[in-house]
Design a protein around this motif. Structure first.
Motif, PDB file in Angstrom:
ATOM      1  N   VAL A  34       0.841  -1.197   0.000  1.00  8.59           N
ATOM      2  CA  VAL A  34       0.000   0.000   0.000  1.00  8.59           C
ATOM      3  C   VAL A  34       0.876   1.246   0.000  1.00  8.59           C
ATOM      4  CG1 VAL A  34      -1.742   1.305   1.293  1.00  8.59           C
ATOM      5  CG2 VAL A  34      -1.855  -1.193   1.204  1.00  8.59           C
ATOM      6  N   ALA A  35       0.436   2.244  -0.693  1.00  9.49           N
ATOM      7  CA  ALA A  35       1.164   3.514  -0.733  1.00  9.49           C
ATOM      8  C   ALA A  35       0.200   4.677  -0.533  1.00  9.49           C
ATOM      9  CB  ALA A  35       1.888   3.672  -2.059  1.00  9.49           C
ATOM     10  N   TRP A  36       0.757   5.765  -0.078  1.00  9.37           N
ATOM     11  CA  TRP A  36       0.032   7.032  -0.017  1.00  9.37           C
ATOM     12  C   TRP A  36       0.624   7.981  -1.053  1.00  9.37           C
ATOM     13  CZ3 TRP A  36      -4.303   8.015   2.750  1.00  9.37           C
ATOM     14  CH2 TRP A  36      -4.621   7.127   3.795  1.00  9.37           C
ATOM     15  N   PHE A  37      -0.243   8.632  -1.783  1.00 11.53           N
ATOM     16  CA  PHE A  37       0.133   9.649  -2.747  1.00 11.53           C
ATOM     17  C   PHE A  37      -0.601  10.939  -2.375  1.00 11.53           C
ATOM     18  CE2 PHE A  37       2.364   7.193  -5.990  1.00 11.53           C
ATOM     19  CZ  PHE A  37       1.996   5.910  -5.643  1.00 11.53           C
ATOM     20  N   ARG A  38      -0.128  12.043  -2.913  1.00 17.45           N
ATOM     21  CA  ARG A  38      -0.841  13.299  -2.701  1.00 17.45           C
ATOM     22  C   ARG A  38      -0.768  14.147  -3.967  1.00 17.45           C
ATOM     23  NH1 ARG A  38       3.183  16.215   1.741  1.00 17.45           N
ATOM     24  NH2 ARG A  38       4.925  16.663   0.313  1.00 17.45           N
ATOM     25  N   GLN A  39      -1.768  15.003  -4.106  1.00 21.24           N
ATOM     26  CA  GLN A  39      -1.798  15.898  -5.253  1.00 21.24           C
ATOM     27  C   GLN A  39      -2.310  17.260  -4.810  1.00 21.24           C
ATOM     28  OE1 GLN A  39      -3.896  14.451  -8.725  1.00 21.24           O
ATOM     29  NE2 GLN A  39      -2.727  15.807 -10.037  1.00 21.24           N
ATOM     30  N   ALA A  40      -1.465  18.253  -4.962  1.00 22.15           N
ATOM     31  CA  ALA A  40      -1.837  19.627  -4.644  1.00 22.15           C
ATOM     32  C   ALA A  40      -2.374  20.299  -5.908  1.00 22.15           C
ATOM     33  CB  ALA A  40      -0.633  20.390  -4.109  1.00 22.15           C
ATOM     34  N   PRO A  41      -3.169  21.347  -5.777  1.00 23.41           N
ATOM     35  CA  PRO A  41      -3.706  22.037  -6.952  1.00 23.41           C
ATOM     36  C   PRO A  41      -2.606  22.494  -7.888  1.00 23.41           C
ATOM     37  CG  PRO A  41      -4.815  22.792  -4.970  1.00 23.41           C
ATOM     38  CD  PRO A  41      -3.671  21.923  -4.520  1.00 23.41           C
ATOM     39  N   GLY A  42      -2.745  22.166  -9.163  1.00 21.75           N
ATOM     40  CA  GLY A  42      -1.783  22.597 -10.160  1.00 21.75           C
ATOM     41  C   GLY A  42      -0.490  21.809 -10.175  1.00 21.75           C
ATOM     42  N   LYS A  43      -0.405  20.761  -9.355  1.00 16.31           N
ATOM     43  CA  LYS A  43       0.820  19.957  -9.301  1.00 16.31           C
ATOM     44  C   LYS A  43       0.526  18.517  -9.666  1.00 16.31           C
ATOM     45  CE  LYS A  43       3.294  22.746  -5.889  1.00 16.31           C
ATOM     46  NZ  LYS A  43       4.082  22.708  -4.626  1.00 16.31           N
ATOM     47  N   GLU A  44       1.579  17.802 -10.019  1.00 11.05           N
ATOM     48  CA  GLU A  44       1.427  16.388 -10.337  1.00 11.05           C
ATOM     49  C   GLU A  44       1.289  15.567  -9.049  1.00 11.05           C
ATOM     50  OE1 GLU A  44       3.971  16.225 -14.509  1.00 11.05           O
ATOM     51  OE2 GLU A  44       4.604  15.035 -12.790  1.00 11.05           O
ATOM     52  N   ARG A  45       0.664  14.425  -9.201  1.00  6.74           N
ATOM     53  CA  ARG A  45       0.561  13.507  -8.068  1.00  6.74           C
ATOM     54  C   ARG A  45       1.942  13.011  -7.698  1.00  6.74           C
ATOM     55  NH1 ARG A  45      -4.048   8.998  -8.295  1.00  6.74           N
ATOM     56  NH2 ARG A  45      -5.191  10.961  -8.548  1.00  6.74           N
ATOM     57  N   GLU A  46       2.245  12.957  -6.391  1.00 12.22           N
ATOM     58  CA  GLU A  46       3.552  12.499  -5.941  1.00 12.22           C
ATOM     59  C   GLU A  46       3.404  11.412  -4.884  1.00 12.22           C
ATOM     60  OE1 GLU A  46       6.053  15.080  -3.662  1.00 12.22           O
ATOM     61  OE2 GLU A  46       4.373  16.144  -2.745  1.00 12.22           O
ATOM     62  N   GLY A  47       4.334  10.491  -4.898  1.00 15.35           N
ATOM     63  CA  GLY A  47       4.348   9.442  -3.892  1.00 15.35           C
ATOM     64  C   GLY A  47       4.849   9.974  -2.573  1.00 15.35           C
ATOM     65  N   VAL A  48       4.182   9.610  -1.513  1.00 20.89           N
ATOM     66  CA  VAL A  48       4.528  10.076  -0.171  1.00 20.89           C
ATOM     67  C   VAL A  48       5.206   8.970   0.632  1.00 20.89           C
ATOM     68  CG1 VAL A  48       3.605  10.929   2.010  1.00 20.89           C
ATOM     69  CG2 VAL A  48       2.654  11.750  -0.167  1.00 20.89           C
ATOM     70  N   SER A  49       4.579   7.801   0.665  1.00 23.15           N
ATOM     71  CA  SER A  49       5.117   6.706   1.457  1.00 23.15           C
ATOM     72  C   SER A  49       4.485   5.408   1.006  1.00 23.15           C
ATOM     73  CB  SER A  49       4.821   6.939   2.946  1.00 23.15           C
ATOM     74  OG  SER A  49       5.389   5.918   3.732  1.00 23.15           O
ATOM     75  N   SER A  50       5.188   4.299   1.224  1.00 20.88           N
ATOM     76  CA  SER A  50       4.651   2.986   0.891  1.00 20.88           C
ATOM     77  C   SER A  50       5.115   1.967   1.917  1.00 20.88           C
ATOM     78  CB  SER A  50       5.062   2.571  -0.517  1.00 20.88           C
ATOM     79  OG  SER A  50       6.463   2.567  -0.633  1.00 20.88           O
ATOM     80  N   ILE A  51       4.378   0.850   1.961  1.00 22.26           N
ATOM     81  CA  ILE A  51       4.671  -0.205   2.932  1.00 22.26           C
ATOM     82  C   ILE A  51       4.425  -1.555   2.292  1.00 22.26           C
ATOM     83  CG2 ILE A  51       2.325  -0.146   3.922  1.00 22.26           C
ATOM     84  CD1 ILE A  51       3.700  -0.571   6.693  1.00 22.26           C
ATOM     85  N   SER A  52       5.292  -2.505   2.606  1.00 21.65           N
ATOM     86  CA  SER A  52       5.171  -3.846   2.036  1.00 21.65           C
ATOM     87  C   SER A  52       4.042  -4.612   2.712  1.00 21.65           C
ATOM     88  CB  SER A  52       6.490  -4.591   2.214  1.00 21.65           C
ATOM     89  OG  SER A  52       6.787  -4.747   3.599  1.00 21.65           O
ATOM     90  N   THR A  53       3.745  -5.781   2.186  1.00 20.11           N
ATOM     91  CA  THR A  53       2.658  -6.579   2.746  1.00 20.11           C
ATOM     92  C   THR A  53       2.918  -6.933   4.209  1.00 20.11           C
ATOM     93  OG1 THR A  53       3.696  -8.555   1.850  1.00 20.11           O
ATOM     94  CG2 THR A  53       1.953  -7.553   0.539  1.00 20.11           C
ATOM     95  N   SER A  54       4.161  -7.271   4.534  1.00 14.52           N
ATOM     96  CA  SER A  54       4.467  -7.649   5.918  1.00 14.52           C
ATOM     97  C   SER A  54       4.573  -6.443   6.832  1.00 14.52           C
ATOM     98  CB  SER A  54       5.775  -8.431   5.962  1.00 14.52           C
ATOM     99  OG  SER A  54       6.854  -7.575   5.605  1.00 14.52           O
ATOM    100  N   GLY A  55       4.847  -5.287   6.237  1.00  6.70           N
ATOM    101  CA  GLY A  55       5.087  -4.099   7.042  1.00  6.70           C
ATOM    102  C   GLY A  55       6.547  -3.912   7.400  1.00  6.70           C
TER     103      GLY A  55
END
Length: 124
Positions: A34-55
């Motif tokens: 699972v990953a978290w992404f974010r997108q601010a107005p006028g900007k491209e979506r960027e990856g914030v953080s991710s975690i493997s299945t086991s953690g």
């Protein structure tokens, strides 16, 4: 139709904290990276953080290292993003995404399932 559901966004002052949750009604999130992404107005979506299945493996964008923590709670089918020392530049819509492949990518095209997003606004 979104497969994932984010919650926990809101308005917070600079320096404050928020904890986002990502749930997966209808499938077992424990088997997915699972990953978290974010997108601010006028900007491209960027990856914030991710975690493997086991953690056991995690990955963070340089801009959030030391401030954000990703975690997962097996059995509750939920992944979290604890965000501390928030800055105005963290303001964005935050999305969670999942993939059946076990890696910790921050590339959006690597993920197959997405939520609709939750708004995070950091402002005084």
């Amino acid at each position: 139709q979104s497969h994932l559901v984010e919650s926990g966004g809101g308005l917070v002052q600079p320096g404050g904290s928020l904890k986002l949750s990502c749930a997966a009604p209808g499938f077992t999130l424990d088997y997915y990276s699972v990953a978290w992404f974010r997108q601010a107005p006028g900007k491209e979506r960027e990856g914030v953080s991710s975690i493997s299945t086991s953690g056991d493996s995690t990955n963070y964008a340089d801009s959030v290292k030391g401030r954000f923590t990703i975690s997962r709670e097996h059995g509750k089918n939920t992944v979290y993003l604890q965000m501390n020392r928030l800055k105005p530049e963290d303001t964005a819509v935050y999305y969670c995404a999942a993939t059946y492949t076990d890696y910790v990518s921050l590339i959006s095209s690597d993920y197959d399932y997405w939520g609709q997003g939750t708004q995070v606004t950091v402002s005084s």
